[in-house]
Design an enzyme around this catalytic site. Structure first.
Site, PDB file in Angstrom:
ATOM      1  N   HIS A 368       0.793  -1.227   0.000  1.00 55.67           N
ATOM      2  CA  HIS A 368       0.000   0.000   0.000  1.00 55.67           C
ATOM      3  C   HIS A 368       0.821   1.271   0.000  1.00 55.67           C
ATOM      4  O   HIS A 368       0.244   2.359  -0.059  1.00 55.67           O
ATOM      5  CB  HIS A 368      -0.934   0.035   1.217  1.00 55.67           C
ATOM      6  CG  HIS A 368      -2.139  -0.823   1.051  1.00 55.67           C
ATOM      7  ND1 HIS A 368      -3.320  -0.346   0.527  1.00 55.67           N
ATOM      8  CD2 HIS A 368      -2.344  -2.125   1.313  1.00 55.67           C
ATOM      9  CE1 HIS A 368      -4.200  -1.324   0.496  1.00 55.67           C
ATOM     10  NE2 HIS A 368      -3.636  -2.423   0.961  1.00 55.67           N
ATOM     11  N   LYS A 559      -9.382  13.811   3.723  1.00 55.95           N
ATOM     12  CA  LYS A 559      -8.481  12.663   3.804  1.00 55.95           C
ATOM     13  C   LYS A 559      -7.649  12.834   5.061  1.00 55.95           C
ATOM     14  O   LYS A 559      -7.689  13.895   5.689  1.00 55.95           O
ATOM     15  CB  LYS A 559      -7.577  12.592   2.573  1.00 55.95           C
ATOM     16  CG  LYS A 559      -6.911  13.944   2.234  1.00 55.95           C
ATOM     17  CD  LYS A 559      -6.042  13.877   0.992  1.00 55.95           C
ATOM     18  CE  LYS A 559      -6.831  13.899  -0.285  1.00 55.95           C
ATOM     19  NZ  LYS A 559      -6.772  12.644  -1.028  1.00 55.95           N
ATOM     20  N   ARG A 560      -6.883  11.790   5.441  1.00 63.00           N
ATOM     21  CA  ARG A 560      -5.990  11.946   6.581  1.00 63.00           C
ATOM     22  C   ARG A 560      -5.073  13.154   6.369  1.00 63.00           C
ATOM     23  O   ARG A 560      -4.699  13.476   5.247  1.00 63.00           O
ATOM     24  CB  ARG A 560      -5.151  10.684   6.764  1.00 63.00           C
ATOM     25  CG  ARG A 560      -5.936   9.505   7.298  1.00 63.00           C
ATOM     26  CD  ARG A 560      -6.486   9.778   8.677  1.00 63.00           C
ATOM     27  NE  ARG A 560      -5.442   9.824   9.656  1.00 63.00           N
ATOM     28  CZ  ARG A 560      -5.229   8.896  10.588  1.00 63.00           C
ATOM     29  NH1 ARG A 560      -6.027   7.831  10.674  1.00 63.00           N
ATOM     30  NH2 ARG A 560      -4.251   9.020  11.460  1.00 63.00           N
ATOM     31  N   LYS A 565       0.283  14.513   1.560  1.00 63.96           N
ATOM     32  CA  LYS A 565      -0.991  14.823   0.905  1.00 63.96           C
ATOM     33  C   LYS A 565      -1.139  16.326   0.650  1.00 63.96           C
ATOM     34  O   LYS A 565      -2.018  16.759  -0.082  1.00 63.96           O
ATOM     35  CB  LYS A 565      -2.151  14.295   1.739  1.00 63.96           C
ATOM     36  CG  LYS A 565      -2.236  12.755   1.753  1.00 63.96           C
ATOM     37  CD  LYS A 565      -3.341  12.268   2.681  1.00 63.96           C
ATOM     38  CE  LYS A 565      -3.427  10.759   2.791  1.00 63.96           C
ATOM     39  NZ  LYS A 565      -4.168  10.135   1.690  1.00 63.96           N
ATOM     40  N   THR A 667      -8.402   6.598  -2.902  1.00 65.70           N
ATOM     41  CA  THR A 667      -9.739   6.149  -3.289  1.00 65.70           C
ATOM     42  C   THR A 667     -10.730   7.296  -3.110  1.00 65.70           C
ATOM     43  O   THR A 667     -11.779   7.300  -3.740  1.00 65.70           O
ATOM     44  CB  THR A 667     -10.198   4.942  -2.446  1.00 65.70           C
ATOM     45  OG1 THR A 667      -9.965   5.227  -1.063  1.00 65.70           O
ATOM     46  CG2 THR A 667      -9.450   3.682  -2.843  1.00 65.70           C
ATOM     47  N   LYS A 671     -14.152   8.435  -5.307  1.00 60.52           N
ATOM     48  CA  LYS A 671     -15.493   8.736  -4.773  1.00 60.52           C
ATOM     49  C   LYS A 671     -15.961  10.094  -5.267  1.00 60.52           C
ATOM     50  O   LYS A 671     -17.121  10.276  -5.658  1.00 60.52           O
ATOM     51  CB  LYS A 671     -15.464   8.759  -3.237  1.00 60.52           C
ATOM     52  CG  LYS A 671     -15.037   7.470  -2.579  1.00 60.52           C
ATOM     53  CD  LYS A 671     -14.715   7.711  -1.090  1.00 60.52           C
ATOM     54  CE  LYS A 671     -13.923   6.563  -0.509  1.00 60.52           C
ATOM     55  NZ  LYS A 671     -13.338   6.898   0.817  1.00 60.52           N
TER      56      LYS A 671
HETATM   57  C1  LIG Z   1     -12.121   6.966   1.212  1.00 58.53           C
HETATM   58  C2  LIG Z   1     -11.745   7.353   2.578  1.00 58.53           C
HETATM   59  C3  LIG Z   1     -10.414   7.620   2.886  1.00 58.53           C
HETATM   60  C4  LIG Z   1      -9.311   7.581   1.848  1.00 58.53           C
HETATM   61  O1  LIG Z   1      -9.215   8.847   1.236  1.00 58.53           O
HETATM   62  P1  LIG Z   1      -7.949   9.238   0.346  1.00 58.53           P
HETATM   63  O2  LIG Z   1      -8.333  10.573  -0.214  1.00 58.53           O
HETATM   64  O3  LIG Z   1      -7.844   8.206  -0.720  1.00 58.53           O
HETATM   65  O4  LIG Z   1      -6.785   9.304   1.237  1.00 58.53           O
HETATM   66  C5  LIG Z   1     -10.097   8.000   4.179  1.00 58.53           C
HETATM   67  N1  LIG Z   1     -11.040   8.094   5.127  1.00 58.53           N
HETATM   68  C6  LIG Z   1     -12.343   7.856   4.866  1.00 58.53           C
HETATM   69  C7  LIG Z   1     -13.344   8.004   5.952  1.00 58.53           C
HETATM   70  C8  LIG Z   1     -12.741   7.474   3.586  1.00 58.53           C
HETATM   71  O5  LIG Z   1     -14.032   7.228   3.341  1.00 58.53           O
END
Ligand SMILES: *Cc1c(COP(=O)(O)O)cnc(C)c1O
Length: 824
Positions: A368, A559-560, A565, A667, A671
């Protein structure tokens, strides 16, 4: 034939799934399970009752699903993951099972609103971020595709912490998600396995064979809890099994007889801490002994359970690879390679080579991340103490492996050193990624660029040795949650045009392309987005007290919080935009709401400081009357699956701006694009493939490529040059550094800015100018609503490839050797 069998069996005793049947079950559960008089029932009682009614129906189906898989002698896929970021289960289950409408109507006739009580369910947040959410999406997909897929993990008493913002700073609160019990789980007090730690290994000869006995161990019991995972639109229900740690009965006898009653209780509680809490670190290895124990605890219980089922089915151990595939979600469960060897050698007494061939054929490993701080290593001394037999086995695996390497690269001692499972350069460490690679027949990256980088860098030596083991499997997301459930208005609009089959075949969204050219369809699409934005605006007001204008562009980065990032890059642009408005240079720019959400690991000081800076900047901007109506900045607290499901459908612009080469896939990017947001992003992770899918005119790409990032670093990157040469950047950094946004503590961000100027490990300054220019392109397009909407619709229409179902089909074919077609 297969499904017909299930239907036939269900005909004998099914719980009715119509409104009246559900109503009766809910009322019965309210009285007999929750123990409440319907006249006095609280919303939480109703939630419990409806969950019971749904659970009863799921469990019947799971029984028949399992019988079918057994009868068909199906090969089973076991997904081993330390994390499952599931979210709430009620609405998801109702939609997958097809009970949503009758349940809503049944409740409504009893004066209860389904969506209101659904909000009371706590998120199952047994994961940090993308990795855990991927595991949850994969379970949904395997169930929806009728695949015999089983999740294994840990039933943490405390999941991902709850984030509150106090005085602009993150404060962590424990996530006591089991406080009111859990309506979905089935405790299995009869499904118990012993898991051992510490002790020593005794060797003796038995008919010329060397046998190993691991003895004088501490023992912990793993007890199973099962969570039914319903498929969408079928009668298939799969299982997620999570393990909880319990003290053994021997433990009770030994310790309590010593007379120190309180001390014994304390010891008991200590052993049970193994499954107490999820480590809240994303993309960083945790070098704590308790973490190693968590990893081994769930892996050992799972593999014992898997082998037990294999034997109960009457299969021979030599057939294991024909009947079982095990997937390692990152290296967290990589000790499974040694555990399976341990059981095959010491329990089943197989010869080494036979055991090793089986082990390799069974495992697949998903990498990952390339981030060095995320690569798990354990000091040999710790491994030796906690898992002495496994340390021996790892040495033996390494011995055979090193011989193979010497044979392939004769005379190359450097490559032997680099490939070894034992790192000798940093005080003797076991490299878990090496163990995972050596013990797996397939290793995959999670996006095309990521896999290419794996082959070129981190695993280059392994790739030269075994090129055939490396495959690329781009991540995906489940359309059931991330479109059908999270965005019902858009889902209905799509279904009006192309029917509802896209939920199980997302490539059908392609048929929406032609509607993007129809003005009336664009108007409908836009009005859905506006309604979603109004809904988010009301939640933002409720959670933060900030008023936002739903007609402004919603620019979101959720995101985190992590330096790679680059929330900081976004924030520097926010300040630049603020300055332009104040100077009157932004008169024709579209009003914006810039929304951030995300948690920082509690020990990651820089990430927490970034949260504070976002809030400090927001505070100044949101109170400056000069920019009122132009710009608002929001930090939405406690980002989790449930809040993602509200924010994502309301987004116009999706920020995917990591330093190229550092985001394995992402991911969140999928979305957002699926829900009709346009992406502003670097050529990183799956952004590369999103660009190919949606077309480069429908995405805002900017910045250094992964190759250019590597070159820049090699040349000797000098961030200060960008500061010196870009007046706008200089102004922004000077403001932050001088305390413009922290008047109560002027030096608060001095070190942070100095680090950007002197070091800037993530090349924020190098990408700033290109980012601002890309933001100008986004702004210009947003001011043309027809064209913006057209491109947003094309994004939705062209995101079908990023369905998790495609991802799972690739794993099935390329790694697991199971054919999903057989089980539909
Ligand atoms: C999809 C998702 C992530 C991953 O987000 P990235 O932008 O790909 O880092 C992290 N936390 C939650 C709650 C998510 O639904």
């Amino acid at each position: 034939m297969a499904i017909a069998d299930i239907l036939h069996e269900l005909e004998h005793h099914p719980r009715p799934c119509d409104k009246e049947g559900l109503k009766k079950s809910i009322r019965d559960a309210l009285i007999h399970q929750a123990g409440k008089d319907p006249l006095e029932a609280t919303p939480r009682d109703w939630l419990e009752a409806v969950s019971y009614a749904v659970r009863e129906r799921m469990i019947e189906r799971r029984m028949f699903t399992q019988r079918l898989f057994n009868r068909e002698h199906a090969k089973r896929v076991y997904y081993l993951s330390m994390e499952y970021l599931i979210g709430r289960m009620l609405i998801n289950s109702l939609l997958n099972l097809g009970f949503y409408d009758p349940t809503r109507e049944a409740l409504s006739e009893m004066g209860v609103d389904l969506l209101t009580i659904a909000e009371l369910e706590p998120d199952a947040a047994l994961g940090n971020g993308g990795l855990g959410r991927l595991a949850a999406c994969i379970l949904d997909s395997m169930a929806s595709q009728c695949m015999p897929g089983y999740g294994y993990g840990i039933r943490y008493e405390y999941g991902m912490f709850q984030q509150q913002i106090e005085h602009g700073q993150q404060v962590e609160h424990p996530d006591n998600w089991l406080r009111y019990g859990n309506n979905w789980e089935f405790a299995r007090p009869e499904k118990l396995f012993r898991v051992r730690f510490y002790g020593r290994v005794i060797t003796h000869r038995d008919n010329g064979n060397i046998r190993h006995h691991w003895q004088d161990c501490e023992e912990v019991i793993a007890m199973a809890y099962d969570y039914p995972m319903p498929g969408y639109g079928n009668k298939n229900v799969n299982n997620l099994r999570l393990w909880a740690a319990k003290a053994t009965r021997d433990f009770d006898l030994n310790y309590f007889n010593e007379g120190d009653y309180i001390g014994a209780i304390q010891k008991k509680a200590e052993t049970e801490t193994i499954s107490m809490v999820l480590y809240p670190n994303d993309a960083t290895a945790i070098g704590r002994e308790l973490r190693l124990k968590q990893e081994y605890f769930f892996v050992s219980a799972s593999i014992q359970d898997i082998l037990q089922h294999h034997e109960e089915m009457g299969y021979r151990i030599s057939e294991l690879a024909d009947k079982v595939a095990l997937q390692l979600n990152d290296t967290h469960p990589a000790i499974a390679v040694a555990e399976l060897m341990h059981l095959l050698l010491d329990k089943h007494e197989l010869p080494w080579m036979t055991a090793w061939e089986i082990t390799k054929s069974v495992f697949g490993y998903t990498n990952h991340t390339l981030l060095p701080e995320a690569l798990e290593t354990w000091p040999v001394a710790v491994m030796e103490r906690v898992l002495p037999r496994h340390m021996q086995i790892i040495y033996d695996i390494n011995f055979h492996f090193m011989n193979e390497v010497r044979h392939t690269f004769p005379g190359d001692t450097e490559i032997v050193r680099r490939l070894s499972i034992i790192d000798e350069d940093h005080g003797r460490q076991v490299r878990m990624a090496h163990l995972a690679v050596v013990g797996s027949h397939k290793i995959n990256g999670v996006a095309a660029l990521h896999t290419a980088l794996l082959k070129d860098t981190l695993f280059n030596d392994f790739y030269r040795l075994w090129p055939e083991r490396f495959v690329s499997i781009t991540n995906g997301i489940t359309p059931r949650l991330w479109l059908n459930q999270a965005n019902p208005a858009l889902s209905d609009l799509i279904s009006e045009h192309i029917g509802r089959d896209w939920v199980m075949d997302l490539s059908q969204l392609k048929a929406l392309e032609s509607f993007a050219d129809v003005a009336r369809c664009r108007a409908e699409f836009r009005s859905v987005k506006e309604a979603n934005k109004r809904h988010l605006a009301s939640l933002v007001l409720e959670r933060t007290g900030i008023h936002i204008d739903p007609t402004a562009m919603f620019d979101v980065q959720v995101k985190r919080i992590h330096e790679y990032k680059r929330q900081l890059l976004n924030l520097l642009h926010v300040v630049a935009f603020y300055n332009r408005i104040r100077r009157g240079e932004a008169a024709q720019q579209a009003p914006r709401v810039v929304l951030f959400a995300g948690k920082a690991a509690p020990s990651y000081m820089r990430a927490k400081q970034i949260i504070r800076l976002i809030n400090d900047v927001a505070d100044v901007i949101n109170h400056d009357p000069v920019v009122d109506g132009w710009l608002k900045v929001v930090f939405y607290p406690n980002y989790d699956v449930s809040s993602a499901a509200v924010i994502i459908p309301a987004a116009d612009l999706s920020e995917q701006i990591s330093t190229a080469g550092m985001e394995a896939s992402g991911t969140g990017n999928m979305k957002l694009a699926l829900n009709g947001a346009l992406t502003i992003g670097t050529l990183d992770g799956a952004n590369v493939e999103i660009r190919e899918a949606v077309g480069e005119e429908n995405i805002f790409i900017f910045g250094l490529t992964a190759e250019q990032v590597a070159e820049t670093r090699q040349r000797g990157y000098r961030p200060r040059t960008h500061y010196e040469e870009n007046a706008e950047l200089r102004e922004v950094l000077d403001m932050i550094r001088s305390g413009f946004f922290s008047p109560d503590e002027r030096g608060r961000y001095r070190a942070l800015v100095d680090d950007l100027l002197g070091n800037d490990a993530f090349l924020v300054l190098a990408d700033f100018a290109a980012y601002v220019e890309a933001q100008e392109r986004a702004d210009a397009l947003y001011r043309n609503p027809e064209e913006w909407t057209r491109r947003a619709m094309l994004n939705t229409a062209r995101m079908g490839y990023f369905s998790i179902d495609r991802t799972v089909q690739q794993y099935a074919e390329e790694v697991w050797g199971v054919n999903p077609e057989c089980w539909i």
